[in-house]
Design a protein around this motif. Structure first.
Motif, PDB file in Angstrom:
ATOM      1  N   LEU A   1       4.948  -3.608   5.373  1.00 26.79           N
ATOM      2  CA  LEU A   1       5.508  -4.254   4.449  1.00 26.79           C
ATOM      3  C   LEU A   1       5.622  -5.864   4.809  1.00 26.79           C
ATOM      4  O   LEU A   1       5.635  -6.723   4.075  1.00 26.79           O
ATOM      5  CB  LEU A   1       6.909  -3.552   3.821  1.00 26.79           C
ATOM      6  N   ARG A   2       6.194  -5.980   6.093  1.00 29.65           N
ATOM      7  CA  ARG A   2       6.743  -7.286   6.499  1.00 29.65           C
ATOM      8  C   ARG A   2       5.314  -8.058   6.681  1.00 29.65           C
ATOM      9  O   ARG A   2       5.305  -9.256   6.272  1.00 29.65           O
ATOM     10  CB  ARG A   2       7.395  -7.148   7.989  1.00 29.65           C
TER      11      ARG A   2
ATOM     12  N   ILE B   1      13.017  -1.236  -0.733  1.00 27.45           N
ATOM     13  CA  ILE B   1      11.962  -2.372  -0.470  1.00 27.45           C
ATOM     14  C   ILE B   1      11.844  -3.644  -1.097  1.00 27.45           C
ATOM     15  O   ILE B   1      11.499  -4.705  -0.405  1.00 27.45           O
ATOM     16  CB  ILE B   1      10.432  -1.697  -0.504  1.00 27.45           C
ATOM     17  N   LYS B   2      12.484  -3.436  -2.316  1.00 24.59           N
ATOM     18  CA  LYS B   2      12.697  -4.964  -3.230  1.00 24.59           C
ATOM     19  C   LYS B   2      13.526  -5.678  -2.505  1.00 24.59           C
ATOM     20  O   LYS B   2      13.290  -6.855  -2.258  1.00 24.59           O
ATOM     21  CB  LYS B   2      13.129  -4.463  -4.618  1.00 24.59           C
TER      22      LYS B   2
ATOM     23  N   GLU C   1       4.593  -1.216  -5.889  1.00 27.14           N
ATOM     24  CA  GLU C   1       4.024   0.369  -5.856  1.00 27.14           C
ATOM     25  C   GLU C   1       3.017   0.429  -6.885  1.00 27.14           C
ATOM     26  O   GLU C   1       2.949  -0.395  -7.991  1.00 27.14           O
ATOM     27  CB  GLU C   1       5.120   1.392  -6.131  1.00 27.14           C
ATOM     28  N   ASN C   2       2.170   1.415  -6.929  1.00 25.61           N
ATOM     29  CA  ASN C   2       1.105   1.657  -8.106  1.00 25.61           C
ATOM     30  C   ASN C   2       1.045   3.057  -8.405  1.00 25.61           C
ATOM     31  O   ASN C   2       0.791   3.903  -7.606  1.00 25.61           O
ATOM     32  CB  ASN C   2      -0.109   1.251  -7.614  1.00 25.61           C
ATOM     33  N   GLU C   3       1.508   3.555  -9.519  1.00 25.79           N
ATOM     34  CA  GLU C   3       1.400   4.623 -10.127  1.00 25.79           C
ATOM     35  C   GLU C   3       2.025   5.890  -9.087  1.00 25.79           C
ATOM     36  O   GLU C   3       1.450   7.096  -9.221  1.00 25.79           O
ATOM     37  CB  GLU C   3       0.042   5.109 -10.608  1.00 25.79           C
TER      38      GLU C   3
ATOM     39  N   ARG D   1       0.722  -1.128   0.000  1.00 24.01           N
ATOM     40  CA  ARG D   1      -0.024  -0.028   0.093  1.00 24.01           C
ATOM     41  C   ARG D   1       0.967   1.170   0.088  1.00 24.01           C
ATOM     42  O   ARG D   1       0.609   2.244  -0.687  1.00 24.01           O
ATOM     43  CB  ARG D   1      -0.798   0.009   1.157  1.00 24.01           C
ATOM     44  N   ASN D   2       1.838   1.293   0.802  1.00 21.44           N
ATOM     45  CA  ASN D   2       2.602   2.520   1.143  1.00 21.44           C
ATOM     46  C   ASN D   2       4.033   2.528   0.632  1.00 21.44           C
ATOM     47  O   ASN D   2       4.848   1.815   1.136  1.00 21.44           O
ATOM     48  CB  ASN D   2       2.432   2.885   2.640  1.00 21.44           C
ATOM     49  N   PHE D   3       4.189   3.364  -0.296  1.00 23.73           N
ATOM     50  CA  PHE D   3       5.607   3.068  -0.972  1.00 23.73           C
ATOM     51  C   PHE D   3       6.775   4.320  -0.149  1.00 23.73           C
ATOM     52  O   PHE D   3       6.855   5.359  -0.600  1.00 23.73           O
ATOM     53  CB  PHE D   3       5.430   3.825  -2.408  1.00 23.73           C
ATOM     54  N   MET D   4       7.002   3.662   0.959  1.00 26.71           N
ATOM     55  CA  MET D   4       7.629   4.749   1.799  1.00 26.71           C
ATOM     56  C   MET D   4       8.631   3.735   2.607  1.00 26.71           C
ATOM     57  O   MET D   4       8.558   2.575   2.845  1.00 26.71           O
ATOM     58  CB  MET D   4       6.835   5.334   2.886  1.00 26.71           C
ATOM     59  N   VAL D   5       9.590   4.423   3.192  1.00 27.54           N
ATOM     60  CA  VAL D   5      10.670   3.515   3.927  1.00 27.54           C
ATOM     61  C   VAL D   5      10.576   4.115   5.561  1.00 27.54           C
ATOM     62  O   VAL D   5      11.616   5.081   5.451  1.00 27.54           O
ATOM     63  CB  VAL D   5      12.115   3.187   3.495  1.00 27.54           C
ATOM     64  N   ASN D   6       9.888   3.828   6.233  1.00 23.49           N
ATOM     65  CA  ASN D   6      10.006   4.167   7.711  1.00 23.49           C
ATOM     66  C   ASN D   6       9.573   3.219   8.690  1.00 23.49           C
ATOM     67  O   ASN D   6       9.050   2.145   8.086  1.00 23.49           O
ATOM     68  CB  ASN D   6       9.137   5.707   7.837  1.00 23.49           C
ATOM     69  N   PRO D   7       9.720   3.201   9.919  1.00 20.47           N
ATOM     70  CA  PRO D   7       9.152   1.943  10.672  1.00 20.47           C
ATOM     71  C   PRO D   7       7.900   1.799  10.763  1.00 20.47           C
ATOM     72  O   PRO D   7       7.715   0.341  10.555  1.00 20.47           O
ATOM     73  CB  PRO D   7       9.533   2.792  12.018  1.00 20.47           C
TER      74      PRO D   7
END
Length: 812
Positions: free
Chosen positions: A417-418, A454-455, A436-438, A405-411
């Protein structure tokens, strides 16, 4: 051991009275008060320290005040069962003015339903035998930004409505008692999607009792590695938590059961885990010539694991999994070594009459309708699918592209993502992750860095599956499209072919296409109502945007804007012109709430589906069934009732997967045409009442036909069960004329009475209907409506439908 907690909750819509609002931050532990603890009327028992009791002299009123205990709950609470969505149970609100330009965060996104807060409260019995173990409350999904309290203690917050989570509440419980209260606050502001998010506890809630040395939530990973000659190496990984304050030696026992429940492998191994540690432990198992999971034979195995420590079983857990090989090459998808065309759909998770609170019964109905259309793949857009839905896809043989859902890297987002990975990794239906979507940031240096990060994290957690993205903003960028294992293209317009020519070895996939707008039973546009004709006009978004008189026409999603909006183009481009795309994922199978397209108010839902929100098919349903099926098919549109147009030309379109088609009006041939799969026949004929018929031929022989006859006014109301599940029955309501023909323009109001069961919701597929789904009455929309009821334990329930005093239908 897990206990389902879906029954007997109390619910309050809107903010609580001041005295019931619990605190989040307190000066002393256990003092959050208000609705987070039992009331005096519920028999709250307070046990202050002895010295404190001496000081206050046993004055109960002082004690109640000190702990912020309310006498009783206010009048706004009602009884509900989960799953539950409160957002659609509010009246629609017309906007003060139409938004200017493109804005993804407007009231239109939620279908013009107001933001609010809602509280859920449950009195919980905790068994005495759970004492000495670890107890957690597991939530599969709460929409969203929820706060949790238990027994006067604030436990924590979880923001995303699309991921599961749990809280360990061991130290806060009363064991062997019903004197436990759990309180959940949900809020809808700051929503995650530009579509209808919904609101509330809309997925399952569990009480899980773990061993002091026990499993994490979903703590078994059946990691499958295909080997030679149809054998598999299974690494059965147990993710454990040791809550003992000392190191522990223990034994893990495992057993593998085949699809018939027969034991095929078993064993055990000794391990040691440090004090207060979390570690993973693995058994390596070789499976020779197992039965495979496939689309037409979705065979499932079961892994059972037991933890034995100091001669006592601490905990047992099991998971189901399937054995199959998945490859994605430059030719597309290969399942068990066989090429498979992706006959996919993109879907949000809502449904008619229930919002996002789908039970397993309703999910099963949706999957049945997808399979009726020829679907074999499902993209969960734009969020992770529910665990129950993945279970159904495992059983039914549907491939799933599960999405972040969320294309971010925070805790917070990395925890989500997990959850995407751990909730997917044992499901054979999940063949790939979409990260990610668009996203608009993707052409930038930061966007590429986020995708790489994230990959890497997903591949570390689950190296058995490939990664893609649903690319839009950066799909022309050769650097970006080579980051994932497979480059995904939304509404490809020659970018994929360009990359195939220029980048050796690149693999490409059609992750979204079509965005075809149509409204069931509509053949003349009415943009003031948000109704779109079923004709395949091509580039529909561009066409309506060009109309000067339609200043308030929505500019659509970026996907819809850049799409050709044509059924023919979508299938032929992804399947024929650029076969490396492997097929496509259609936007969408079902209409959905929010993101009204192509117009704003009064439209409150999107018209993109091949079916309406009830699962009633539109004409486009038959286009996709035709291209995705080898069974001979013929379909003709429009319906054949146009009073006042006698002698005038009517545009006719035809779908077929056969070699030739012939059109008849009142048994007079209008000509025969050659036909290729995916073609849409275009005709103009003179209208006369009677019938229009399409006959399809293979090798000169008639193999399929479609007939539309002129219908009259309503003469009969009928009820038909379209799906009966374990708890719910879905009933179609339809108007017929004296000749038994569906009245496809009837919009009469129907009132319902349910006996021997419980009314759940109603709908009619009208994307501009403002009637409440939660009251037992609804206008038909072009001849049809649906009522959902909860039947009794024997599967029995009765429905009576009436239109004034003129028509009545009864279903027992």
């Amino acid at each position: 051991m897990k206990t389902l907690l879906n029954a007997d909750w109390q619910f309050h819509l809107g903010e609580l009275p001041a005295q019931e609002i619990p605190k989040k931050l307190t000066t002393k532990a256990g003092f959050t008060g208000g609705a987070s603890i039992l009331t005096r009327a519920e028999g709250v028992r307070l046990t202050p320290p002895g010295i404190f009791a001496q000081i206050i002299g046993g004055d109960p009123e002082f004690l109640y005040s000190f702990y912020n205990v309310v006498p009783t709950l206010s009048a706004g609470w009602e009884k509900v069962d989960l799953p539950h969505d409160w957002m659609f149970r509010q009246p629609y609100q017309a906007p003060a003015n139409m938004p200017a330009g493109f804005n993804m965060d407007t009231p239109a996104g939620n279908g013009y339903l107001p933001d609010n807060v809602g509280y859920y409260r449950k009195q919980l019995t905790v068994p005495a035998e759970a004492e000495g173990k670890r107890v957690s409350i597991e939530f599969e999904g709460v929409m969203h930004d929820c706060d949790i309290w238990i027994n006067g203690h604030y436990i924590g917050n979880h923001y995303s409505g699309y991921t599961g989570f749990d809280f360990d509440v061991t130290e806060y419980l009363e064991y062997g008692s019903d004197q436990n209260v759990i309180l959940v606050k949900t809020a809808s502001k700051g929503r995650e999607g530009w579509w209808y998010d919904g609101a509330g506890i809309y997925r399952n809630v569990w009480m899980a009792v773990h061993g002091t040395l026990g499993f994490k939530r979903e703590g078994i990973f059946a990691k499958i590695n295909p080997a030679a000659n149809r054998t598999f190496d299974l690494e059965l990984i147990s993710e454990l938590i040791n809550n003992y304050p000392e190191d522990k030696s223990f034994t893990l026992y495992y057993e593998i059961l085949d699809p018939q429940g027969k034991s095929v492998e078993k064993g055990n191994k000794d391990f040691t885990i440090p004090a207060l540690a979390e570690e993973n432990f693995a058994h390596k198992i070789h499976l020779d010539q197992p039965v495979l999971w496939d689309l037409d034979q979705p065979n499932l195995y079961t892994a059972q694991v037991r933890i034995v420590c100091d001669g006592t079983t601490e905990e047992e857990m099991q998971t189901r999994f399937g054995l199959r090989t998945i490859e994605y090459t430059q030719e597309g998808l290969f399942l068990n070594g066989r090429w498979v065309e992706l006959k996919g759909v993109c879907e949000h998770q809502d449904f008619a009459g229930v919002g996002i609170a789908l039970t397993e019964d309703i999910m099963e109905y949706k999957v049945k309708r997808l399979k009726d259309m020829g679907v074999n793949a499902y993209r969960s857009s734009h969020h992770p699918a529910t665990r129950a839905f993945l279970d159904i896809c495992d059983r039914e043989g549907i491939l799933v592209l599960n999405e972040n859902r969320n294309f971010m890297v925070n805790p917070v987002t990395l925890a989500d993502l997990r959850d995407l990975v751990v909730s997917s990794r044992n499901h054979p239906s999940v063949f790939m992750y979409c990260l990610e979507n668009e996203e608009m940031i993707t052409p930038t240096k930061q966007g590429k860095a986020i995708l790489r990060r994230i990959k890497d994290l997903v591949k570390h957690m689950d190296p058995t599956r490939m990664i893609t993205m649903a690319g839009m903003a950066a799909k022309e960028d050769p650097e970006y499209v080579t980051i994932p294992d497979v480059a995904g293209f939304n509404y490809d317009d020659q970018d994929a072919a360009m990359h195939v020519r220029n980048i050796p070895g690149i693999r490409v996939m059609g992750t979204e296409d079509a965005s075809f707008l149509s409204t069931r039973g509509v053949y003349i546009d009415d943009l003031k109502q948000g109704w779109c004709s079923a004709y395949d006009s091509g580039s529909y978004m561009w066409a309506i945007m060009a109309k000067d008189e339609e200043k308030d026409v929505d500019k659509g999603t970026f996907g819809g804007m850049t799409s050709h909006g044509s059924l023919e183009y979508a299938w032929k481009h992804n399947r024929v012109d650029v076969p490396q795309l492997g097929g496509l994922f259609l936007w969408t199978a079902f209409d959905y709430r929010g993101e009204p397209s192509p117009t704003y108010w009064p439209q409150i839902g999107a018209n993109f589906g091949a079916m309406d929100m009830c699962g009633f098919e539109k004409d486009a349903f038959y286009y996709w069934k035709g291209v995705w099926s080898d069974e001979p098919l013929a379909h003709v549109l429009p319906y054949w009732t146009f009073p006042g147009k006698e002698g005038q030309k009517i545009k006719v379109e035809t779908y077929s997967n056969c070699e030739e088609v012939e059109l008849f009006v009142n048994n007079v041939s209008q000509g025969k045409k050659k036909n290729n799969r995916g073609d849409i026949g275009k005709w103009e004929v003179i209208y006369q009442p009677g019938e229009i018929k399409l006959v399809a031929y293979n090798r000169g022989k008639a193999v399929a036909e479609s007939v539309r006859k002129t219908f009259g006014t309503i003469a009969e109301l009928r009820l038909e069960t379209v799906w009966q599940g374990k708890e719910m029955t879905l009933v179609k309501v339809a108007a017929y004329d004296k000749n038994g023909l569906l009245c496809e323009n009837c919009n009469e109001e129907v009132k319902f009475t349910v006996t021997g069961g419980e009314f759940v919701g109603v709908a009619n597929g009208n994307p501009s209907s403002h009637e409440p789904d939660y009251l037992p009455q609804r206008k038909l929309f072009n001849g049809l409506a649906m009522i959902i009821i909860r039947h009794d334990a024997q599967g029995k329930a009765g429905v009576t439908a009436t239109i004034d005093n003129r028509f009545e239908a009864v279903l027992r």
